[in-house]
Design a protein around this motif. Structure first.
Motif, PDB file in Angstrom:
ATOM      1  N   PRO A   1       0.818  -1.217   0.000  1.00  0.00           N
ATOM      2  CA  PRO A   1       0.000   0.000   0.000  1.00  0.00           C
ATOM      3  C   PRO A   1       0.851   1.267   0.000  1.00  0.00           C
ATOM      4  O   PRO A   1       1.887   1.326   0.665  1.00  0.00           O
ATOM      5  CB  PRO A   1      -0.796  -0.112   1.312  1.00  0.00           C
ATOM      6  CG  PRO A   1       0.063  -0.949   2.204  1.00  0.00           C
ATOM      7  CD  PRO A   1       0.813  -1.899   1.304  1.00  0.00           C
TER       8      PRO A   1
ATOM      9  N   GLU B   1      -5.264   4.341   3.828  1.00  0.00           N
ATOM     10  CA  GLU B   1      -6.064   4.140   2.611  1.00  0.00           C
ATOM     11  C   GLU B   1      -6.391   2.660   2.414  1.00  0.00           C
ATOM     12  O   GLU B   1      -7.495   2.309   1.990  1.00  0.00           O
ATOM     13  CB  GLU B   1      -5.297   4.671   1.392  1.00  0.00           C
ATOM     14  CG  GLU B   1      -6.107   4.597   0.104  1.00  0.00           C
ATOM     15  CD  GLU B   1      -5.306   5.040  -1.109  1.00  0.00           C
ATOM     16  OE1 GLU B   1      -5.935   5.482  -2.079  1.00  0.00           O
ATOM     17  OE2 GLU B   1      -4.062   4.942  -1.084  1.00  0.00           O
TER      18      GLU B   1
ATOM     19  N   ASN C   1      -0.388   3.934   1.175  1.00  0.00           N
ATOM     20  CA  ASN C   1      -0.846   4.572   2.394  1.00  0.00           C
ATOM     21  C   ASN C   1      -1.620   3.536   3.209  1.00  0.00           C
ATOM     22  O   ASN C   1      -2.603   2.972   2.731  1.00  0.00           O
ATOM     23  CB  ASN C   1      -1.753   5.761   2.039  1.00  0.00           C
ATOM     24  CG  ASN C   1      -2.168   6.558   3.245  1.00  0.00           C
ATOM     25  OD1 ASN C   1      -2.597   6.013   4.252  1.00  0.00           O
ATOM     26  ND2 ASN C   1      -2.048   7.876   3.143  1.00  0.00           N
TER      27      ASN C   1
ATOM     28  N   ALA D   1      -9.163   1.967   4.666  1.00  0.00           N
ATOM     29  CA  ALA D   1     -10.367   2.683   4.206  1.00  0.00           C
ATOM     30  C   ALA D   1     -11.007   1.970   3.017  1.00  0.00           C
ATOM     31  O   ALA D   1     -12.234   1.862   2.933  1.00  0.00           O
ATOM     32  CB  ALA D   1     -10.006   4.117   3.828  1.00  0.00           C
ATOM     33  N   LYS D   2     -10.192   1.465   2.096  1.00  0.00           N
ATOM     34  CA  LYS D   2     -10.707   0.765   0.910  1.00  0.00           C
ATOM     35  C   LYS D   2     -11.037  -0.690   1.191  1.00  0.00           C
ATOM     36  O   LYS D   2     -11.669  -1.353   0.369  1.00  0.00           O
ATOM     37  CB  LYS D   2      -9.684   0.845  -0.230  1.00  0.00           C
ATOM     38  CG  LYS D   2      -9.566   2.236  -0.843  1.00  0.00           C
ATOM     39  CD  LYS D   2      -8.621   2.201  -2.033  1.00  0.00           C
ATOM     40  CE  LYS D   2      -8.579   3.539  -2.762  1.00  0.00           C
ATOM     41  NZ  LYS D   2      -7.643   3.514  -3.903  1.00  0.00           N
TER      42      LYS D   2
END
Length: 443
Positions: free
Chosen positions: A142, A147, A144, A150-151
């Motif tokens: 990743p 993120e 981030n 979050a995804k």
């Protein structure tokens, strides 16, 4: 009677039956119930990333030896590759013997003349063109971490969890306060999951009503033989191949299937194997596997051990070749298996991944026109349940195999599960002969 209807299995079964009835009698209303199923699946997805992170971190932190972590991961990946290759081979063998694509040439040509369906197929083709195994491996890391959570990207969360767990493992006693905090958080997350699961019948009802309402039973007739072959092959794979694997490790298939029946029914109703992922980690721990093995193998298997998807892909490729009168030599079929071994990992966690993998395989071989996948659009939803159920069953068995081979299988807890009195790993039972008949945590 009241106790029977308060049982989650009975509730989900009733919801599925009602969903089929509503979809068949009121197709417009049934098709409009998709948001009900999607909302339930989103509730489950909301918990997947934190549960995987906490379970994997706690598992690796508590393993002790870092060599053991690598050994468990290596065994899991080796098992995944062997079994998915067997699944691909079985699919191609059955498709060649039964010839499900013979006799549907007229339907195939009619579908290609249908501009709308070809346009839908082109969408998957364009996505397939962007998906390759190099991108898959670079995507695992990743950019981030926040993120990734979050995804809900399972592979990225899994990688970060493994690294975090390894770091805690190396810290030794210094990490104990944080590990205890994570353990409490893990229990809280499974508590939230228990609350969400009370809505499982509603999710199963909405999913089944949508499928029947939108696609209709009539759409199955022209491609009924393909569906029959896919379902029969998956049945054969589960009750022959996976059954033999379990017998080799002195385990029985039917009690295992009975133990995870609620997860199987949940997947049947929602057509999503992700809906059962968090529960499967907990269930395999209660069935006797250590938390560390269950927490590492189950999430990894959702990307690398897709037995049902492998069977579907291999049969679909041969079916399309037969439907469009394209003869395939033995060497071409073997090359298809080799390509599918790679591409079946390349779209893990992507919506519509079955079509993306199929389209990318056809694009790579350049033997069958990619637009031919439009032929499968009408019945794919009805086969997604079989794919997802086989994936869930296969991942559980992979966890049992790795746990047995590592000596991370608690026979006392296993016997409790067979008696319907399962307990999690942190409530370690005494040997079976000395178990009291009271005070056991019931599920």
């Amino acid at each position: 009677m009241k106790r029977l209807y308060s049982n989650l299995t009975m509730q989900v079964l009733t919801a599925i039956a009602l969903g089929v009835l509503v979809g068949a009698l009121f197709p417009t209303f049934g098709a409009a119930l998709k948001p009900v199923a999607d909302t339930f699946i989103n509730l489950i997805k909301m918990l997947i990333a934190p549960i995987i992170f906490l379970t994997v971190v706690l598992g690796i932190a508590g393993m002790g030896s870092l060599k053991k972590v690598g050994r468990v991961g290596g065994k899991a990946l080796l098992y995944f590759e062997i079994v998915t290759t067997l699944a691909l081979g079985l699919g191609i063998l059955v498709a060649n013997l039964t010839k499900p694509g013979a006799g549907v040439q007229a339907v195939a040509q009619a579908v290609l003349r249908d501009g709308k369906k070809v346009e839908e197929a082109a969408k998957f083709t364009s996505q397939a063109g962007e998906m390759n195994w190099v991108e898959f491996f670079t995507h695992i890391v990743p950019g981030n971490v926040v993120e990734a959570f979050a995804k809900g990207d399972i592979l990225q969360v899994l990688l970060f969890a493994v690294l975090f767990g390894l770091a805690l493992n190396r810290m030794g006693k210094m990490a104990e306060p944080l590990v205890k905090t994570f353990d409490r958080l893990s229990h809280a997350m499974f508590g939230v999951l228990a609350l969400v699961m009370k809505l499982a019948p509603l999710g199963a009802f909405g999913g089944m009503a949508f499928t029947i309402g939108k696609y209709g039973i009539a759409t199955l007739l022209p491609l009924g033989k393909l569906m029959l072959v896919v379902y029969a092959t998956m049945f054969l794979f589960i009750f022959v191949v996976l059954n033999l694997i379990m017998r080799y490790y002195k385990l029985r298939l039917w009690p295992y299937l009975t133990f995870i029946k609620e997860e199987i029914l949940l997947v049947l109703g929602t057509s999503s194997s992700e809906s059962a992922l968090p529960r499967m980690i907990d269930k395999m721990e209660r069935y006797g596997c250590s938390r560390s093995v269950a927490g590492l193998v189950i999430p990894t298997g959702y990307s690398f051990n897709l037995d049902g998807t492998s069977i579907y892909l291999s049969i679909a490729v041969i079916f399309l070749a037969q439907a469009f009168n394209i003869p395939l030599s033995l060497s071409q079929q073997l090359s298809l298996i080799a390509i599918l071994v790679v591409t079946s990992k390349g779209a893990a966690g992507v919506t519509g991944s079955g079509f993306i993998v199929l389209a990318s395989t056809l694009a790579a071989t350049k033997i069958i026109p990619v637009e031919s996948v439009a032929l499968l659009l009408g019945v794919d939803r009805f086969m997604s349940e079989a794919r997802a159920i086989t994936n869930v069953i296969g991942n559980g068995i992979a966890t049992l195999v790795v746990a047995k081979s590592e000596g991370e299988f608690n026979e006392a807890r296993h016997q409790l599960a067979l008696q319907g009195r399962s307990v999690p790993e942190n409530e370690r039972p005494e040997p079976v002969a000395e178990l009291p008949l009271v005070g056991v945590c019931h599920e």
